[in-house]
Design a protein around this motif. Structure first.
Motif, PDB file in Angstrom:
ATOM      1  N   ALA A 136       0.828  -1.207   0.000  1.00 36.01           N
ATOM      2  CA  ALA A 136       0.000   0.000   0.000  1.00 36.01           C
ATOM      3  C   ALA A 136       0.860   1.254   0.000  1.00 36.01           C
ATOM      4  O   ALA A 136       0.548   2.248  -0.682  1.00 36.01           O
ATOM      5  N   GLU A 137       1.939   1.223   0.759  1.00 38.36           N
ATOM      6  CA  GLU A 137       2.847   2.369   0.797  1.00 38.36           C
ATOM      7  C   GLU A 137       3.484   2.597  -0.571  1.00 38.36           C
ATOM      8  O   GLU A 137       3.559   3.733  -1.060  1.00 38.36           O
ATOM      9  N   ASN A 138       3.942   1.526  -1.209  1.00 35.86           N
ATOM     10  CA  ASN A 138       4.496   1.616  -2.560  1.00 35.86           C
ATOM     11  C   ASN A 138       3.502   2.264  -3.518  1.00 35.86           C
ATOM     12  O   ASN A 138       3.827   3.179  -4.274  1.00 35.86           O
ATOM     13  N   PHE A 139       2.286   1.754  -3.482  1.00 40.18           N
ATOM     14  CA  PHE A 139       1.269   2.195  -4.434  1.00 40.18           C
ATOM     15  C   PHE A 139       0.921   3.666  -4.208  1.00 40.18           C
ATOM     16  O   PHE A 139       0.800   4.443  -5.163  1.00 40.18           O
ATOM     17  N   SER A 140       0.761   4.059  -2.959  1.00 37.97           N
ATOM     18  CA  SER A 140       0.388   5.435  -2.637  1.00 37.97           C
ATOM     19  C   SER A 140       1.460   6.420  -3.080  1.00 37.97           C
ATOM     20  O   SER A 140       1.161   7.446  -3.704  1.00 37.97           O
ATOM     21  N   LEU A 141       2.720   6.130  -2.782  1.00 38.20           N
ATOM     22  CA  LEU A 141       3.817   7.020  -3.169  1.00 38.20           C
ATOM     23  C   LEU A 141       3.929   7.136  -4.687  1.00 38.20           C
ATOM     24  O   LEU A 141       4.111   8.224  -5.230  1.00 38.20           O
ATOM     25  N   LYS A 142       3.811   6.003  -5.368  1.00 40.42           N
ATOM     26  CA  LYS A 142       3.922   6.014  -6.826  1.00 40.42           C
ATOM     27  C   LYS A 142       2.732   6.744  -7.451  1.00 40.42           C
ATOM     28  O   LYS A 142       2.890   7.479  -8.435  1.00 40.42           O
ATOM     29  N   ALA A 143       1.541   6.553  -6.890  1.00 36.38           N
ATOM     30  CA  ALA A 143       0.346   7.235  -7.401  1.00 36.38           C
ATOM     31  C   ALA A 143       0.470   8.750  -7.217  1.00 36.38           C
ATOM     32  O   ALA A 143       0.109   9.529  -8.109  1.00 36.38           O
ATOM     33  N   LYS A 144       0.968   9.157  -6.073  1.00 35.49           N
ATOM     34  CA  LYS A 144       1.156  10.590  -5.806  1.00 35.49           C
ATOM     35  C   LYS A 144       2.139  11.194  -6.807  1.00 35.49           C
ATOM     36  O   LYS A 144       1.895  12.265  -7.378  1.00 35.49           O
ATOM     37  N   THR A 145       3.235  10.507  -7.038  1.00 37.17           N
ATOM     38  CA  THR A 145       4.254  10.981  -7.990  1.00 37.17           C
ATOM     39  C   THR A 145       3.688  11.058  -9.403  1.00 37.17           C
ATOM     40  O   THR A 145       4.023  11.971 -10.175  1.00 37.17           O
ATOM     41  N   ALA A 146       2.820  10.105  -9.756  1.00 41.32           N
ATOM     42  CA  ALA A 146       2.258  10.044 -11.117  1.00 41.32           C
ATOM     43  C   ALA A 146       1.130  11.043 -11.337  1.00 41.32           C
ATOM     44  O   ALA A 146       0.632  11.175 -12.455  1.00 41.32           O
ATOM     45  N   GLY A 147       0.693  11.721 -10.281  1.00 41.74           N
ATOM     46  CA  GLY A 147      -0.377  12.703 -10.426  1.00 41.74           C
ATOM     47  C   GLY A 147      -1.777  12.135 -10.331  1.00 41.74           C
ATOM     48  O   GLY A 147      -2.750  12.793 -10.745  1.00 41.74           O
ATOM     49  N   VAL A 148      -1.906  10.938  -9.792  1.00 41.42           N
ATOM     50  CA  VAL A 148      -3.237  10.354  -9.584  1.00 41.42           C
ATOM     51  C   VAL A 148      -3.995  11.220  -8.581  1.00 41.42           C
ATOM     52  O   VAL A 148      -3.453  11.611  -7.542  1.00 41.42           O
ATOM     53  N   LYS A 149      -5.229  11.519  -8.892  1.00 45.24           N
ATOM     54  CA  LYS A 149      -5.998  12.436  -8.047  1.00 45.24           C
ATOM     55  C   LYS A 149      -6.636  11.748  -6.838  1.00 45.24           C
ATOM     56  O   LYS A 149      -6.865  12.369  -5.800  1.00 45.24           O
ATOM     57  N   ARG A 150      -6.908  10.447  -6.962  1.00 46.57           N
ATOM     58  CA  ARG A 150      -7.711   9.814  -5.908  1.00 46.57           C
ATOM     59  C   ARG A 150      -7.534   8.310  -5.923  1.00 46.57           C
ATOM     60  O   ARG A 150      -7.391   7.708  -6.989  1.00 46.57           O
ATOM     61  N   ILE A 151      -7.543   7.715  -4.738  1.00 42.24           N
ATOM     62  CA  ILE A 151      -7.541   6.265  -4.582  1.00 42.24           C
ATOM     63  C   ILE A 151      -8.854   5.855  -3.908  1.00 42.24           C
ATOM     64  O   ILE A 151      -9.289   6.498  -2.951  1.00 42.24           O
ATOM     65  N   ILE A 152      -9.458   4.797  -4.430  1.00 38.08           N
ATOM     66  CA  ILE A 152     -10.667   4.228  -3.817  1.00 38.08           C
ATOM     67  C   ILE A 152     -10.286   2.839  -3.303  1.00 38.08           C
ATOM     68  O   ILE A 152      -9.769   2.009  -4.062  1.00 38.08           O
ATOM     69  N   TYR A 153     -10.553   2.602  -2.031  1.00 38.94           N
ATOM     70  CA  TYR A 153     -10.072   1.378  -1.367  1.00 38.94           C
ATOM     71  C   TYR A 153     -11.223   0.694  -0.641  1.00 38.94           C
ATOM     72  O   TYR A 153     -12.063   1.351  -0.021  1.00 38.94           O
ATOM     73  N   LEU A 154     -11.248  -0.634  -0.727  1.00 36.10           N
ATOM     74  CA  LEU A 154     -12.253  -1.418  -0.005  1.00 36.10           C
ATOM     75  C   LEU A 154     -11.577  -2.153   1.139  1.00 36.10           C
ATOM     76  O   LEU A 154     -10.754  -3.045   0.932  1.00 36.10           O
ATOM     77  N   GLY A 155     -11.905  -1.754   2.372  1.00 33.77           N
ATOM     78  CA  GLY A 155     -11.331  -2.369   3.560  1.00 33.77           C
ATOM     79  C   GLY A 155     -12.380  -3.108   4.368  1.00 33.77           C
ATOM     80  O   GLY A 155     -13.439  -3.491   3.853  1.00 33.77           O
ATOM     81  N   GLY A 156     -12.104  -3.295   5.661  1.00 34.70           N
ATOM     82  CA  GLY A 156     -12.985  -4.104   6.496  1.00 34.70           C
ATOM     83  C   GLY A 156     -13.513  -3.359   7.711  1.00 34.70           C
ATOM     84  O   GLY A 156     -12.818  -2.523   8.305  1.00 34.70           O
ATOM     85  N   LEU A 157     -14.752  -3.663   8.083  1.00 39.17           N
ATOM     86  CA  LEU A 157     -15.363  -3.097   9.283  1.00 39.17           C
ATOM     87  C   LEU A 157     -14.691  -3.636  10.542  1.00 39.17           C
ATOM     88  O   LEU A 157     -14.200  -4.763  10.574  1.00 39.17           O
ATOM     89  N   GLY A 158     -14.718  -2.832  11.587  1.00 44.72           N
ATOM     90  CA  GLY A 158     -14.164  -3.248  12.871  1.00 44.72           C
ATOM     91  C   GLY A 158     -13.777  -2.029  13.686  1.00 44.72           C
ATOM     92  O   GLY A 158     -13.133  -1.108  13.171  1.00 44.72           O
ATOM     93  N   SER A 159     -14.169  -2.014  14.942  1.00 39.68           N
ATOM     94  CA  SER A 159     -13.887  -0.876  15.802  1.00 39.68           C
ATOM     95  C   SER A 159     -12.493  -0.983  16.394  1.00 39.68           C
ATOM     96  O   SER A 159     -12.087  -2.042  16.888  1.00 39.68           O
TER      97      SER A 159
END
Length: 481
Positions: free
Chosen positions: A90-113
């Motif tokens: 996730a860290e790899n993807f986020s840094l690379k997306a930011k550098t590439a000029g991606v405007k937004r990431i949509i992520y599906l995670g899990g419920l839990g308090s």
């Protein structure tokens, strides 16, 4: 139209999402580790090879992308290291997306308090969202509990346990509350958020109107199916023991089942209603979701299944080869001239396995039992569709590696073996009503033991593979009479 990247394209959610994004008119790029696994599946989409665990491999995939879906997890890489793998990816993807000029990431995670002591699996899901946000890029994180749909991992666990076990010895987690959600509603949230700028930089919890226990889920399923089921609660079933039971009764191996079962002690219930306010639609009930899932399975109209992903097996064992150009192969080849056109023969070959069975099916089932004893997948996965095969489909203890309509089907073995194996069927039309079927079993032995293994079962192979090609010939020709 926006340029959209979908990671996890071979997975349960990603495979369905891509089809719907294309239907909506978006320019879709799919990120996969091997293009051959999705060959011809989405002609309208661009397919790019890359691996979120390899930083530099993401450059091409993220070029000119507006929005990226992050639908990847490493849970089945092993029980102990999937948390670290998830966070680093996730860290790899986020840094690379930011550098590439991606405007937004949509992520599906899990419920839990977070106030609960979350299991490693649920903690990893939420930590992945934090890593995606760490670069400062806009992230919309949806958190969902059990996803109900034909072929989904959680639904298959509930389905098989309920169908196969009339009296269930149940651990404490069956009384945990959860808020399941239908796959159709998950996909609607994921797609509708593109045109909802107010959902940016938000964590949104999504679920059906129903808050149920896991016991309720199984008993409701039983009611819909007209089954009588009884539950006996016991306090001593640990997640490890439960995972072995799930492994025995369902198609889900224990290394995947255990992290999920550990998370069942945590309630997965929505704690706010912001998603309902931003997205003005009412998710369907659990009972309706189960009904729809069963209807799709009955019709054989299942788009994706959980085991279709390459991450549903140990990826270190996966290799695609140009088989005819490898030395050290043991090759067992058979040919038959068949009095039927190639497309008719192809139809018969395409129906092999699953509930349709194999020639000498008892021997295949026996091999599957032996495989499970040694920790393999066995024959439990079946097939996604009763008539058609796609690249990447699981097929009992095989994986579909190549499909060329009316010409070729190649299967790669995923059972435990002292080497690597493939089974290939190729067709050549020689007259309007006549074709040649070539059946080749390839085996790449690992050391001396691999060679001994192959020749020790040679006579079984001779019986099964000769019978199989003769059976295909007979069935193909009988379709014309």
């Amino acid at each position: 139209m926006k340029n959209i990247l979908v990671t996890g394209a071979t997975g349960y959610i990603g495979g369905r999402l891509i089809t719907r994004l294309i239907d909506k008119g978006y320019n879709v790029t799919c990120l996969v580790r091997d293009k051959r696994r999705v060959l011809g599946r989405w002609p309208e989409a661009k397919v790019v090879e890359g691996d979120v665990h390899k930083f530099d491999s993401l450059t091409t995939a993220l070029k000119d992308i507006d929005i990226a879906y992050y639908l990847i997890h490493s849970m089945s890489s092993g029980e102990h290291n999937f948390v670290d793998l998830d966070e680093k990816a996730a860290e790899n993807f986020s840094l690379k997306a930011k550098t590439a000029g991606v405007k937004r990431i949509i992520y599906l995670g899990g419920l839990g308090s977070k106030s609960d002591e979350l299991s490693p699996h649920l903690r990893s899901r939420q930590a992945t969202g934090e890593k995606l946000r760490s670069s400062g890029i806009s992230v919309t994180e949806f958190r969902a509990g059990m996803i109900v749909g034909s072929g989904s991992l959680s639904f298959e666990m509930v389905r098989y346990l309920t169908e196969r076990v009339p009296i269930m010895i149940c651990p404490k987690w069956v009384s945990t509350k959860t808020q399941p959600i239908a796959i159709r509603d998950v996909l609607r949230y994921l797609i509708d958020t593109i045109e909802k700028p107010e959902s940016e930089n938000m964590i949104l919890e999504i679920g059906s109107p129903d808050i149920l226990t896991y016991a309720d889920l199984m008993l409701t399923y039983a009611k819909i199916r007209g089954l009588k089921r009884y539950m006996i609660n016991v306090p001593f079933l640990t997640p490890r023991l439960s995972s072995y039971w799930v492994d025995l009764v369902t198609p889900i191996p224990s290394n995947i089942a255990r992290p999920i079962i550990e998370g069942l002690k945590n309630e997965s219930v929505c704690s706010d209603d912001r998603a309902r306010k931003i997205f003005p639609f009412e998710p369907i009930s659990y009972e309706d979701a189960v009904t729809f899932a069963l209807q799709r399975q009955k019709k054989g109209n299942v788009e994706t299944i959980w085991s279709g992903s390459i991450s549903s097996i140990n990826s270190s064992n996966v290799i695609n080869l140009d088989l005819l150009h490898r030395e050290g192969m043991i090759i067992e080849k058979r040919e038959r001239v068949i009095n039927a056109p190639a497309h008719k023969v192809f139809e018969i070959v395409s129906k092999l396995g699953g509930k349709n069975g194999w020639y000498a099916n008892f021997l295949w089932q026996t091999r599957g039992v032996i495989d499970r004893v040694f920790g393999g997948v066995g024959m439990r996965r079946g097939r996604r569709d009763k008539e058609k095969l796609m690249v990447g489909d699981p097929l009992d203890f095989w994986r579909v590696e190549a499909v060329e309509t009316n010409q070729l089907i190649r299967l790669r073995a995923e059972m435990k073996l002292p080497g690597r194996a493939w089974l290939q069927f190729s067709l050549r039309q020689i007259d309007p009503g006549k074709s040649i079927l070539t059946q080749i079993a390839f085996f790449e032995p690992k050391g001396l033991f691999g060679v001994i293994y192959w020749y020790s079962i040679y006579f079984v192979h001779k019986l099964v593979f000769s019978g199989m090609i003769n059976d295909i010939k007979s069935k193909s020709e009988s379709t014309l009479t």
